[in-house]
Design a protein around this motif. Sequence first.
Motif, PDB file in Angstrom:
ATOM      1  N   ASP A 146      22.349 -19.473  41.497  1.00 35.27           N
ATOM      2  CA  ASP A 146      21.098 -19.320  42.386  1.00 35.27           C
ATOM      3  C   ASP A 146      19.821 -19.200  41.457  1.00 35.27           C
ATOM      4  O   ASP A 146      18.657 -18.976  41.989  1.00 35.27           O
ATOM      5  CB  ASP A 146      21.507 -18.075  43.367  1.00 35.27           C
ATOM      6  N   MET A 147      20.141 -18.735  40.345  1.00 32.80           N
ATOM      7  CA  MET A 147      19.020 -18.709  39.523  1.00 32.80           C
ATOM      8  C   MET A 147      18.561 -19.814  38.776  1.00 32.80           C
ATOM      9  O   MET A 147      17.687 -19.859  37.752  1.00 32.80           O
ATOM     10  CB  MET A 147      19.250 -17.470  38.206  1.00 32.80           C
ATOM     11  N   CYS A 148      19.306 -20.862  38.742  1.00 35.02           N
ATOM     12  CA  CYS A 148      19.390 -22.187  38.094  1.00 35.02           C
ATOM     13  C   CYS A 148      17.973 -23.026  38.653  1.00 35.02           C
ATOM     14  O   CYS A 148      17.851 -23.386  40.068  1.00 35.02           O
ATOM     15  CB  CYS A 148      20.177 -22.902  38.146  1.00 35.02           C
ATOM     16  N   LYS A 149      17.057 -23.384  38.198  1.00 34.53           N
ATOM     17  CA  LYS A 149      15.947 -24.236  38.437  1.00 34.53           C
ATOM     18  C   LYS A 149      16.200 -25.725  38.334  1.00 34.53           C
ATOM     19  O   LYS A 149      15.368 -26.528  38.719  1.00 34.53           O
ATOM     20  CB  LYS A 149      14.658 -24.055  37.518  1.00 34.53           C
ATOM     21  N   GLY A 150      17.383 -26.322  37.848  1.00 31.25           N
ATOM     22  CA  GLY A 150      17.850 -27.470  37.768  1.00 31.25           C
ATOM     23  C   GLY A 150      17.058 -28.457  36.940  1.00 31.25           C
ATOM     24  O   GLY A 150      16.449 -27.886  35.758  1.00 31.25           O
ATOM     25  N   SER A 151      16.826 -29.534  37.396  1.00 35.95           N
ATOM     26  CA  SER A 151      15.919 -30.441  36.675  1.00 35.95           C
ATOM     27  C   SER A 151      14.450 -29.967  36.619  1.00 35.95           C
ATOM     28  O   SER A 151      13.652 -30.536  35.467  1.00 35.95           O
ATOM     29  CB  SER A 151      15.868 -31.844  37.466  1.00 35.95           C
TER      30      SER A 151
ATOM     31  N   TYR B  68      14.187 -26.204  29.991  1.00 34.56           N
ATOM     32  CA  TYR B  68      15.292 -26.464  29.022  1.00 34.56           C
ATOM     33  C   TYR B  68      16.552 -27.341  29.861  1.00 34.56           C
ATOM     34  O   TYR B  68      17.594 -27.233  29.262  1.00 34.56           O
ATOM     35  CB  TYR B  68      16.134 -24.990  28.871  1.00 34.56           C
ATOM     36  N   TYR B  69      16.214 -27.964  30.798  1.00 33.36           N
ATOM     37  CA  TYR B  69      17.218 -28.743  31.467  1.00 33.36           C
ATOM     38  C   TYR B  69      17.870 -29.649  30.544  1.00 33.36           C
ATOM     39  O   TYR B  69      19.135 -29.799  30.761  1.00 33.36           O
ATOM     40  CB  TYR B  69      16.408 -29.338  32.807  1.00 33.36           C
ATOM     41  N   SER B  70      17.328 -30.487  29.834  1.00 34.15           N
ATOM     42  CA  SER B  70      17.860 -31.497  29.056  1.00 34.15           C
ATOM     43  C   SER B  70      18.530 -31.027  27.681  1.00 34.15           C
ATOM     44  O   SER B  70      19.497 -31.459  27.395  1.00 34.15           O
ATOM     45  CB  SER B  70      16.640 -32.467  28.239  1.00 34.15           C
ATOM     46  N   LYS B  71      18.635 -29.901  27.324  1.00 35.54           N
ATOM     47  CA  LYS B  71      19.448 -28.972  26.368  1.00 35.54           C
ATOM     48  C   LYS B  71      20.174 -28.052  27.226  1.00 35.54           C
ATOM     49  O   LYS B  71      20.888 -27.214  26.539  1.00 35.54           O
ATOM     50  CB  LYS B  71      18.387 -28.510  25.715  1.00 35.54           C
ATOM     51  N   CYS B  72      20.525 -28.139  28.373  1.00 34.18           N
ATOM     52  CA  CYS B  72      21.435 -26.981  28.967  1.00 34.18           C
ATOM     53  C   CYS B  72      22.843 -27.032  28.897  1.00 34.18           C
ATOM     54  O   CYS B  72      23.306 -28.217  28.939  1.00 34.18           O
ATOM     55  CB  CYS B  72      21.101 -26.905  30.490  1.00 34.18           C
ATOM     56  N   TYR B  73      23.293 -25.999  28.365  1.00 33.99           N
ATOM     57  CA  TYR B  73      24.787 -26.156  27.934  1.00 33.99           C
ATOM     58  C   TYR B  73      25.552 -26.094  29.328  1.00 33.99           C
ATOM     59  O   TYR B  73      26.850 -26.773  29.482  1.00 33.99           O
ATOM     60  CB  TYR B  73      25.022 -24.656  27.377  1.00 33.99           C
ATOM     61  N   PHE B  74      25.392 -25.755  30.390  1.00 37.17           N
ATOM     62  CA  PHE B  74      26.112 -25.720  31.496  1.00 37.17           C
ATOM     63  C   PHE B  74      26.041 -27.074  32.038  1.00 37.17           C
ATOM     64  O   PHE B  74      27.056 -27.744  32.370  1.00 37.17           O
ATOM     65  CB  PHE B  74      25.340 -24.713  32.669  1.00 37.17           C
ATOM     66  N   PHE B  75      24.935 -27.585  32.185  1.00 38.56           N
ATOM     67  CA  PHE B  75      25.068 -29.285  32.645  1.00 38.56           C
ATOM     68  C   PHE B  75      25.660 -30.181  31.646  1.00 38.56           C
ATOM     69  O   PHE B  75      26.071 -31.242  32.222  1.00 38.56           O
ATOM     70  CB  PHE B  75      23.537 -29.744  33.034  1.00 38.56           C
TER      71      PHE B  75
ATOM     72  N   GLU C 164      12.474 -16.698  40.101  1.00 36.84           N
ATOM     73  CA  GLU C 164      13.580 -15.369  40.014  1.00 36.84           C
ATOM     74  C   GLU C 164      13.527 -14.411  41.009  1.00 36.84           C
ATOM     75  O   GLU C 164      14.521 -13.974  41.611  1.00 36.84           O
ATOM     76  CB  GLU C 164      13.724 -14.880  38.685  1.00 36.84           C
ATOM     77  N   PHE C 165      12.113 -14.142  41.135  1.00 35.88           N
ATOM     78  CA  PHE C 165      11.977 -13.143  42.252  1.00 35.88           C
ATOM     79  C   PHE C 165      12.409 -13.367  43.444  1.00 35.88           C
ATOM     80  O   PHE C 165      13.130 -12.724  44.433  1.00 35.88           O
ATOM     81  CB  PHE C 165      10.425 -12.474  42.259  1.00 35.88           C
ATOM     82  N   ALA C 166      12.033 -14.728  43.861  1.00 41.06           N
ATOM     83  CA  ALA C 166      12.663 -15.223  45.286  1.00 41.06           C
ATOM     84  C   ALA C 166      14.122 -15.134  45.359  1.00 41.06           C
ATOM     85  O   ALA C 166      14.672 -14.837  46.499  1.00 41.06           O
ATOM     86  CB  ALA C 166      11.915 -16.532  45.544  1.00 41.06           C
ATOM     87  N   ARG C 167      14.745 -15.593  44.322  1.00 41.25           N
ATOM     88  CA  ARG C 167      16.331 -15.687  44.305  1.00 41.25           C
ATOM     89  C   ARG C 167      16.837 -14.101  44.371  1.00 41.25           C
ATOM     90  O   ARG C 167      17.763 -14.021  45.211  1.00 41.25           O
ATOM     91  CB  ARG C 167      16.684 -16.234  43.175  1.00 41.25           C
TER      92      ARG C 167
END
Length: 820
Positions: free
Chosen positions: A290-295, A299-306, A510-513
């Motif tokens: 829920d804290m992920c901004k996705g694309s 840092y999306y292109s270097k994201c370890y999780f994706f 983050e505050f919204a999440r």
Amino acid sequence: MKISEFISESAIEMLRRKMKSLKEDMIFRGIPDENGIVTDIEIIVANEIDSIASVLKKMKKNEVIIRVYPRELVPSDTDVKIAQIYGEAGGAFYIINVDVSEINAVVSLKKFNKINIDEFFSEKGVIEKNISNFELRHEQYEMAKCIEKSMNENVKLIVEAGTGTGKTIAYLLPTLLYALENDLKVIVSTNTINLQEQLLNKDIPLIKKIVGADFNYQIVKGRGNYLCKRKLYNIDIFEIENEPEETKKEKKIIKNLIEWDKSIAKNGDRGELKYEISSKIWEKVNSEADMCKGSKCPYYSKCYFFAARKNISNATLLIVNHHMFFADLAIRNQSGFYTNYSILPNYDIVVFDEAHNIEDTARNYFTVETSKIAFGRLIGQIFNRKSTGVNNAGVLPKLSSYLNENLDASEYEKIDGLKEDVVSELNSFYDKGMEILTALTKFFLRGKEQSEVKAKIDRKSLISDKNFKKIIKMNVSFREKNGNLSLKINKFLNAVNKYKLEDNEGYIFEFARYSERLKQFFKKFEFIFEGEEEGYVYWTEITTKRSNIKLYATPFDISKELNENLISKLDRMIFTSATLAVDNKFDYYKRNIGLKNEKNKKIEEKIIKSPFNYEKQMKVFIPADALDPSNLEFMRDLHDFIVKSIKATKGHCFLLFTSYSTLNYLFNSLKNYFPKEDYTLIKQNDYPRHEMIRLFKTSKNPVLFGTDSFWEGVDVQGDQLKMVIITKLPFKVPSDPVTEAIIENIKKNGKNAFTEYQVPQAVIKFKQGIGRLIRSKTDTGSIIILDNRVIKKRYGQNFLKVLPKNIVIDNRKEIIKIMK
């Protein structure tokens, strides 16, 4: 296209009959035979076409969605989307006319090639030629052959495979061969890390040599194991004068993580770190859904999780643990079984190893839970009024600083006023929440000085209690404060969002999440506290050492939930373990996890005995003169016998307990009888579990004292383990709120809870405990059962049946003589 090539004559007639009574647009579920011809149908949507997720939720794997149109057989945009999603999962999509005389096979049903494993297991076959010193076992071949059949015929299989069968190779070979032959994806779900490591380091590399094919395989770890670059680089690491020592240490660790990320990290996985890092710090930098901004994340292109998720989508074989599998299933439960929003990619074959743990794991994932510590941590993540440093002050001060930099003075002044309103309401909400959680703690402790308490929250029986009535009034106020806080947060966020700031760092996001998490917290709290939903037991667990209270709503029967959300969706499923059957039947297991025979599809069952010669390798001793385990003097009376038994084998012993209190009592009373220079006594909770096992394997004359987790999943071969002492039969504590609710539910349905649930559950656990001793064909040793109920109670026969026949029942003195 001829409709008879896709749908049988009998199914065509069924469709025609159904459509006479239902003349509107409708969707059917087509059930094909082994040749891919639809032979049976069910209505899944009539009169009104539901959402894509709703249609897919009603389908199983490798079936056919049949859409009826009165005239042109042209798919709509919704049809195309459904056909694409379900087609990728192996299903088909047909459109037919009202007369059932024409068909448009938008997506055809996939044809599957069958496999035969005989060439691998035969004398001078593939395995013998390619793998030196590989021991061909009849039991292993027998199990693999059963799994071959389940793959070829698309049916579920339950197989109990005794220790030494070689079950991992037995299930990996046929499932992988079938997957590679038909371009499918296999999930292997285990309960323990030990088995995962064995699969990754030993069994899968061996299978690669056997099948002679290169395929991708991955272990799938939870999202929280991966570093989030955005969260990491948002933490302030600049040192300030007179900072608390704890803050300095934390900043040093964050600097080390930044260095690790920039120069060393390969997968960004916490397991790569060469040093321990506290959960408190890791939670500030780990990846969260829920804290992920996705694309939209910089840092999306270097994201370890994706990057990890891309690897698993390309893999033929995925290794997961039961917890992750059911976390994924919980998402599919909400968004549909065939979804792009789940943790795992869509899969075709599932093998549950250590499958006896499925029921408890699934129940945990269908449990609603919250706690005092979680509440305090969540408030602190938004705004920590006690913090002096920015790092621990929460996201709201960071957001405030960001707004101050990006808005002009007059705009910021207005926003800052709204922020102060949020802070004021948040503090008030926190105070009321802590007041009600503290009141609940005092209420259920009832003045007792206990370190741990478990109790049911039964509103009906508590409603007349004046102290509980006060807590109900507190909750009315808590609910009002939650509403006020939501209004202030929404007003603040609406004002901030009007400025359309870039928010690259993600402070607004983050505050919204976190605000959304706060809503979810209150929703869970209300659900548990009000306790209105049928089918749940509402209970609390209080730990005074940590000053914490946890609140739970646990479903006591998950068979229906599992059947609807998993078992009815997939047929190529293997359930295996060394302990699944009770009295050579799987009735108990099937009933508890919702496994049912379906129309034209019977669940295959097989029990494969261990190749070990237990009659020769294992001796069982039961002291006939032991006191009844309910006697307060039970353990004290057996003290000398236990000391002599341990000395007879010079340690090399597991003592298995059903409670920590008994374990601690016996450990403290025995430790003075075994000098440290001669014996190594290892007590659970003094070391991490893996360290205890390592110590046992490497120490002089070791004696291990363990409870629940040591009854299974521990593999010590050779002379280092020569004896297992079972102190009591492993019945679940009937006063445990969840166990109590399960028992009550069984009784409510007119059945005997003791024979239907308590005994079978204990027998399976007992089999696991016995199974710790003999782990290879050369192992030998003794089992001592101190609980005389196995010989004095009628139900004791259920336990005796799982033991070898060479049981010595005698007085303690004679047993010691025989052992010496």
